[in-house]
Design a protein around this motif. Sequence first.
Motif, mmCIF file in Angstrom:
data_model
loop_
_atom_site.group_PDB
_atom_site.id
_atom_site.type_symbol
_atom_site.label_atom_id
_atom_site.label_comp_id
_atom_site.label_asym_id
_atom_site.label_seq_id
_atom_site.Cartn_x
_atom_site.Cartn_y
_atom_site.Cartn_z
ATOM 1 N N ASN A 132 0.821 -1.214 0.000
ATOM 2 C CA ASN A 132 0.000 0.000 0.000
ATOM 3 C C ASN A 132 0.854 1.264 0.000
ATOM 4 N N GLY A 133 2.001 1.209 -0.693
ATOM 5 C CA GLY A 133 2.897 2.350 -0.736
ATOM 6 C C GLY A 133 2.352 3.483 -1.589
ATOM 7 N N GLY A 134 2.917 4.654 -1.385
ATOM 8 C CA GLY A 134 2.540 5.840 -2.147
ATOM 9 C C GLY A 134 2.926 7.083 -1.382
ATOM 10 N N THR A 135 3.636 8.003 -2.018
ATOM 11 C CA THR A 135 4.078 9.245 -1.385
ATOM 12 C C THR A 135 3.209 10.398 -1.866
ATOM 13 N N LEU A 136 2.711 11.169 -0.932
ATOM 14 C CA LEU A 136 1.838 12.293 -1.252
ATOM 15 C C LEU A 136 2.632 13.412 -1.929
ATOM 16 N N VAL A 137 2.141 13.856 -3.084
ATOM 17 C CA VAL A 137 2.762 14.960 -3.815
ATOM 18 C C VAL A 137 1.983 16.247 -3.615
ATOM 19 N N LEU A 138 0.652 16.165 -3.764
ATOM 20 C CA LEU A 138 -0.194 17.362 -3.651
ATOM 21 C C LEU A 138 -1.591 16.954 -3.214
ATOM 22 N N GLY A 139 -2.071 17.600 -2.156
ATOM 23 C CA GLY A 139 -3.424 17.361 -1.662
ATOM 24 C C GLY A 139 -4.159 18.668 -1.462
ATOM 25 N N SER A 140 -5.283 18.595 -0.759
ATOM 26 C CA SER A 140 -6.085 19.789 -0.495
ATOM 27 C C SER A 140 -5.325 20.760 0.403
ATOM 28 N N HIS A 141 -5.471 22.045 0.115
ATOM 29 C CA HIS A 141 -4.824 23.076 0.934
ATOM 30 C C HIS A 141 -5.465 24.416 0.623
ATOM 31 N N GLY A 142 -5.675 25.226 1.653
ATOM 32 C CA GLY A 142 -6.310 26.519 1.441
ATOM 33 C C GLY A 142 -7.662 26.369 0.760
ATOM 34 N N ASP A 143 -7.854 27.078 -0.349
ATOM 35 C CA ASP A 143 -9.096 26.971 -1.124
ATOM 36 C C ASP A 143 -9.038 25.867 -2.161
ATOM 37 N N VAL A 144 -7.897 25.188 -2.271
ATOM 38 C CA VAL A 144 -7.725 24.110 -3.251
ATOM 39 C C VAL A 144 -8.197 22.798 -2.636
ATOM 40 N N TYR A 145 -9.109 22.121 -3.333
ATOM 41 C CA TYR A 145 -9.666 20.871 -2.806
ATOM 42 C C TYR A 145 -9.586 19.781 -3.869
ATOM 43 N N ALA A 146 -9.105 18.617 -3.439
ATOM 44 C CA ALA A 146 -9.130 17.386 -4.233
ATOM 45 C C ALA A 146 -8.443 17.486 -5.593
ATOM 46 N N PRO A 147 -7.173 17.918 -5.635
ATOM 47 C CA PRO A 147 -6.464 17.923 -6.925
ATOM 48 C C PRO A 147 -6.183 16.501 -7.396
ATOM 49 N N GLY A 148 -6.277 16.273 -8.712
ATOM 50 C CA GLY A 148 -6.008 14.946 -9.260
ATOM 51 C C GLY A 148 -6.225 14.931 -10.761
ATOM 52 N N GLY A 149 -6.284 13.720 -11.343
ATOM 53 C CA GLY A 149 -6.403 13.594 -12.790
ATOM 54 C C GLY A 149 -5.208 14.204 -13.490
ATOM 55 N N GLN A 150 -4.015 13.946 -12.957
ATOM 56 C CA GLN A 150 -2.812 14.712 -13.250
ATOM 57 C C GLN A 150 -2.016 14.194 -14.447
ATOM 58 N N GLY A 151 -1.084 15.054 -14.855
ATOM 59 C CA GLY A 151 -0.070 14.707 -15.841
ATOM 60 C C GLY A 151 1.155 15.565 -15.589
#
Length: 343
Positions: free
Chosen positions: A277-296
């Motif tokens: 179940n590994g995985g390092t967090l790069v970017l998550g919710s912060h401030g007014d930013v919520y649920a970033p994803g669908g990335q490239g």
Amino acid sequence: MPGPSLFAGLISLVAIARRAELWPNPEPCLGNCTFIHDPSVVRRSDGTWFRISTNGNIAIATAPELIGPWEYQGAMLPDGSKIDVMENQELWAPDVFHEKDEFYAYYSVSRMGSQDSDIGVATSKDAMPGTWTDHGSIGLPKRDETLNYNRIDANFFKECKDCEPIMNYGSAWNDVYQTNLKKDYLSWGGTTPQQKVYNSTFSVGQTFASITEGAFLFWWKVGDKKYYYMFFSSGACCNSADQLAAPGEEYKIMVCRSETVNGRYVDADGKDCLTENGGTLVLGSHGDVYAPGGQGVIVNPDNNKIALYYHYVNTTIGYNYEDFLFGFNYIDLSSGWPVVTAA
């Protein structure tokens, strides 16, 4: 007395909160930046940027710079796909690759919650609406007891001119798989798909394993080491304002890396991303930013910086499907792991 899973969850929330203090806001986006899901970004040889995304039979927008101003141009496949898997099917999650004056766009055909999906491909010399030829399915094997995956969220990867073309794909249902394509890039290459990333944990109140999807493979050399970074999205993507996921369980961008394209992929703590179940967090919710994803990820030749692009919600605007925005930040890989930075 609280169980170990609760303590682990609390520790995770503390870690996310500390990282959130360091994450910058998305870079500016001008013009058509709303109603964006699962963006794929590519730059044409004349300097024109293309953003191709879910909705409207694959929406195409162009801009002179990555920040915009973005202008909607039309649908990639205005009449839909020649693939027919179900009634009221939708076209999702394009992934665009450019080589030898030809654009290749891989797209998903599915419906929400369905595992009876397929991946198709279209090509164009120009990338503008009206120039795309739909070739239909790439012919990935259908799911069975051995290969119980979902054929969506395609990601094309080719490291060099003579390297084998790789296809990463999958969402939920055993998560991310990898296989190959033929040299024409239009059909499956015959290699048995191999599972590469999987998370077996159950989110709070959820009766199925954690959603892991939207894999995007990117290589970079750090010192004398070459690493292959498998970015992916994890958590609940698109909940309405009255049905938000528990804090920390919403969409977020994760990464694992390997020294070979085929893996083994591990996180920054050395945990295996397939079996532990590994995985390092790069970017998550912060401030007014919520649920970033669908990335490239793409290197911006205008400044030679590595851009991480994605969709997200601005909580001051709204959580509706049409409110999702296009965002990007630059990342620094000098430490060997992606760190989001301000421009």
